[in-house]
Design a protein around this motif. Structure first.
Motif, mmCIF file in Angstrom:
data_model
loop_
_atom_site.group_PDB
_atom_site.id
_atom_site.type_symbol
_atom_site.label_atom_id
_atom_site.label_comp_id
_atom_site.label_asym_id
_atom_site.label_seq_id
_atom_site.Cartn_x
_atom_site.Cartn_y
_atom_site.Cartn_z
ATOM 1 N N LEU A 238 3.075 35.185 71.862
ATOM 2 C CA LEU A 238 4.371 35.383 71.423
ATOM 3 C C LEU A 238 5.440 35.999 72.210
ATOM 4 O O LEU A 238 5.269 37.316 72.195
ATOM 5 C CB LEU A 238 4.167 36.073 69.824
ATOM 6 C CG LEU A 238 5.332 35.755 68.727
ATOM 7 C CD1 LEU A 238 5.509 34.404 68.520
ATOM 8 C CD2 LEU A 238 5.011 36.617 67.664
ATOM 9 N N THR B 28 6.805 30.799 72.393
ATOM 10 C CA THR B 28 5.596 31.289 72.812
ATOM 11 C C THR B 28 5.366 31.072 74.315
ATOM 12 O O THR B 28 6.174 29.998 74.832
ATOM 13 C CB THR B 28 4.204 30.678 71.993
ATOM 14 O OG1 THR B 28 4.410 29.411 72.272
ATOM 15 C CG2 THR B 28 4.407 31.066 70.543
ATOM 16 N N LEU C 264 -2.355 35.321 68.265
ATOM 17 C CA LEU C 264 -2.183 34.108 67.463
ATOM 18 C C LEU C 264 -3.403 33.751 67.286
ATOM 19 O O LEU C 264 -4.047 32.776 67.944
ATOM 20 C CB LEU C 264 -1.233 32.973 68.114
ATOM 21 C CG LEU C 264 0.376 33.565 68.170
ATOM 22 C CD1 LEU C 264 1.070 32.296 68.612
ATOM 23 C CD2 LEU C 264 0.918 33.911 66.981
ATOM 24 N N VAL D 201 10.912 36.266 68.533
ATOM 25 C CA VAL D 201 10.889 36.132 67.180
ATOM 26 C C VAL D 201 12.355 36.519 66.632
ATOM 27 O O VAL D 201 12.944 37.221 66.846
ATOM 28 C CB VAL D 201 9.961 36.986 66.372
ATOM 29 C CG1 VAL D 201 10.374 36.985 64.773
ATOM 30 C CG2 VAL D 201 8.778 36.746 66.788
ATOM 31 N N TYR E 142 11.075 31.046 66.809
ATOM 32 C CA TYR E 142 9.953 31.919 67.448
ATOM 33 C C TYR E 142 9.795 31.341 68.805
ATOM 34 O O TYR E 142 10.059 30.058 68.924
ATOM 35 C CB TYR E 142 8.634 31.972 66.816
ATOM 36 C CG TYR E 142 7.874 30.622 66.979
ATOM 37 C CD1 TYR E 142 6.617 30.815 67.565
ATOM 38 C CD2 TYR E 142 7.899 29.743 65.994
ATOM 39 C CE1 TYR E 142 5.889 29.685 67.654
ATOM 40 C CE2 TYR E 142 7.263 28.468 66.009
ATOM 41 C CZ TYR E 142 6.160 28.528 66.862
ATOM 42 O OH TYR E 142 5.432 27.228 66.991
ATOM 43 N N GLU F 78 -0.055 30.031 64.435
ATOM 44 C CA GLU F 78 1.040 29.222 65.041
ATOM 45 C C GLU F 78 1.498 28.058 64.172
ATOM 46 O O GLU F 78 2.561 27.912 64.011
ATOM 47 C CB GLU F 78 0.675 28.685 66.193
ATOM 48 C CG GLU F 78 1.499 28.131 66.951
ATOM 49 C CD GLU F 78 1.482 28.061 68.571
ATOM 50 O OE1 GLU F 78 2.506 27.693 69.327
ATOM 51 O OE2 GLU F 78 0.109 27.762 68.919
#
Length: 438
Positions: free
Chosen positions: A400, A391, A428, A403, A389, A375
């Motif tokens: 995630l 999360t 991650l 993206v 991105y 991350e």
């Protein structure tokens, strides 16, 4: 190290030998170091970081965190009572199903309401403290979880053609949580999980999901021992044996059941009762050796996976929450004061981040301090520009969700690979040192 032991005893007719899954003791210092990895997470008491599995794992382990442990349970109670019990109805999360070991689905629940899996783990945490859901607040928790299951049952459909909004992992976990609190769920709800096992609905991309199968097996074990659904007893017993046999067949040449991170939950199930006609003891000893090798390689960094492994190393499983031993002696954990050497502080690594599934494909080399998480790499890439991105927090840590502007849809997930094609099974991960693809 404990002595190697495989026990055999007689069941049924003469000559019908059954083996049990016996995990010999491991070095107490190793268990202590594993437990110490949970301590920093117990200082993170915000809603997004609170994780009931930490408490459950410690209570079923041979180590304890003392007053910090009690305060963590207090924080869990405040969070779940304030964010769940004040609602007359918790909206079911309709987001994507992801390929983590929990099948966790926190993506679409943007208002931070507890998911079905989180609520089930919270109920396990209460039971780990020898509490039963019998009060007015407990009744609300039970009713809420039963509503989740009813909605999931309806999503699967009477013809079993549909899918749960979350996952069969969370479905089994929820049945288990209610069972250890001695709460019966309707036969039709249990029947959906039985059908999933009987017809291989616990598969992921045509491969057995060991985590999902193991969680279903733990739920069936609890139901079998508690006899909460007597009309389904024969089906439950048969499905339980089916699950255990499939997990044994999923053992790799290295010794893991599925993979290193699904092995702890698989061992929890295999430890619960003996089996005839299989080399259960040998398989479990092989899995133990593989786990110890992985521990020495620093494989277990994720809190959920650590919390599933600690009970195994104490010869316990979630099924032991039917009658928890809250007075069992446990060694006190001491926090580790980590100091970085000057070399560690100054060392940097270069990570190549690739996203081949977007147009145009993204590829960029990023320099970060040694010991950075993935991350951290993503954040640095976003700061440099040309990369985006998103999360969402989950019980496995950051999940995630997007993206380069592409959001995951239903039954989709972003797969993380270490070059050339090694999946990053902890999501991650807490550290990254090599080329990574999404």
């Amino acid at each position: 190290m404990g002595r190697l032991m495989v026990l055999l005893f007689l069941l049924g007719s003469p000559g019908a030998l059954a083996e049990i899954c016996e995990i010999p003791n491991v070095d107490s210092k190793l268990v202590e170091r594993l437990g110490q990895r949970l301590l920093p997470w117990m200082d993170q008491l915000s809603q997004e970081h609170l994780n009931p599995s930490i408490y459950v794992g410690l209570r079923l382990s041979s180590v304890q965190a003392g007053d910090k442990e009690a305060f963590y349970l207090h924080s869990l109670k405040l969070n779940y009572q304030q964010n769940l019990l004040g609602l007359t109805r918790v909206a079911l999360s309709y987001g994507s199903v992801v390929n983590w070991s929990t099948g966790s689905n926190d993506h679409s629940d943007r208002e931070a309401k507890p998911t079905m899996g989180q609520l089930a783990l919270y109920m396990l945490a209460l039971r780990a403290n020898c509490e039963l859901a019998r009060s007015h607040k407990g009744d609300k928790l039970v009713s809420q979880l039963k509503r989740f299951l009813e909605d999931e049952k309806n999503a699967i459909g009477h013809n079993h053609k549909g899918h749960p909004h979350t996952s069969y992992y969370q479905y089994g976990l929820s049945i288990l949580a209610l069972c250890v609190h001695q709460k019966r769920v309707h036969d039709r709800v249990v029947g959906k999980l039985l059908h999933a096992v009987e017809h291989d609905r616990h598969l992921h991309q045509d491969h057995l999901s060991v985590d999902t199968a193991a969680m279903a097996g733990l739920a069936f074990t609890c139901l079998e021992r508690s006899n909460l659904n007597p009309d389904l007893r024969n089906r439950i017993t048969l499905a339980l044996r089916t699950v255990r046999e499939k997990i044994l067949k999923a053992q790799t040449s290295e010794g893991h059941f599925g993979n290193v991170y699904s092995s702890p939950l698989a061992l929890q199930l295999l430890m619960t009762s003996p089996m005839r006609g299989v080399q259960l003891g040998k398989a479990c000893l092989k899995a133990r050796a593989a786990l110890l090798a992985s521990l020495q390689d620093g494989a277990f960094q994720n809190v959920l996976m650590i919390s599933q492994l600690l009970p195994v190393l104490n010869h316990k499983s979630y099924v032991d929450l039917i009658s928890p031993d809250c007075l069992a002696p446990r060694a006190m954990l001491e926090p580790v004061m980590e100091t970085l050497s000057q070399t560690q502080v100054s060392e940097v690594i270069r990570v190549t981040l690739k996203v081949p599934s977007v147009l145009p494909p993204y590829r960029h080399s990023i320099t970060v301090p040694a010991g950075s998480s993935l991350e951290d790499v993503l954040k640095k890439a976003q700061e440099l520009g040309g990369f985006m991105y998103g999360t969402q927090s989950s019980l496995l840590g950051p999940y995630l969700t997007s993206v380069m502007g592409k959001e995951v849809g239903k039954r989709e997930f972003w797969q993380l690979l270490r070059a050339p094609d090694t999946p990053l099974l902890q999501g991650l991960p807490p550290y990254i040192t090599e080329e990574t693809s999404l």
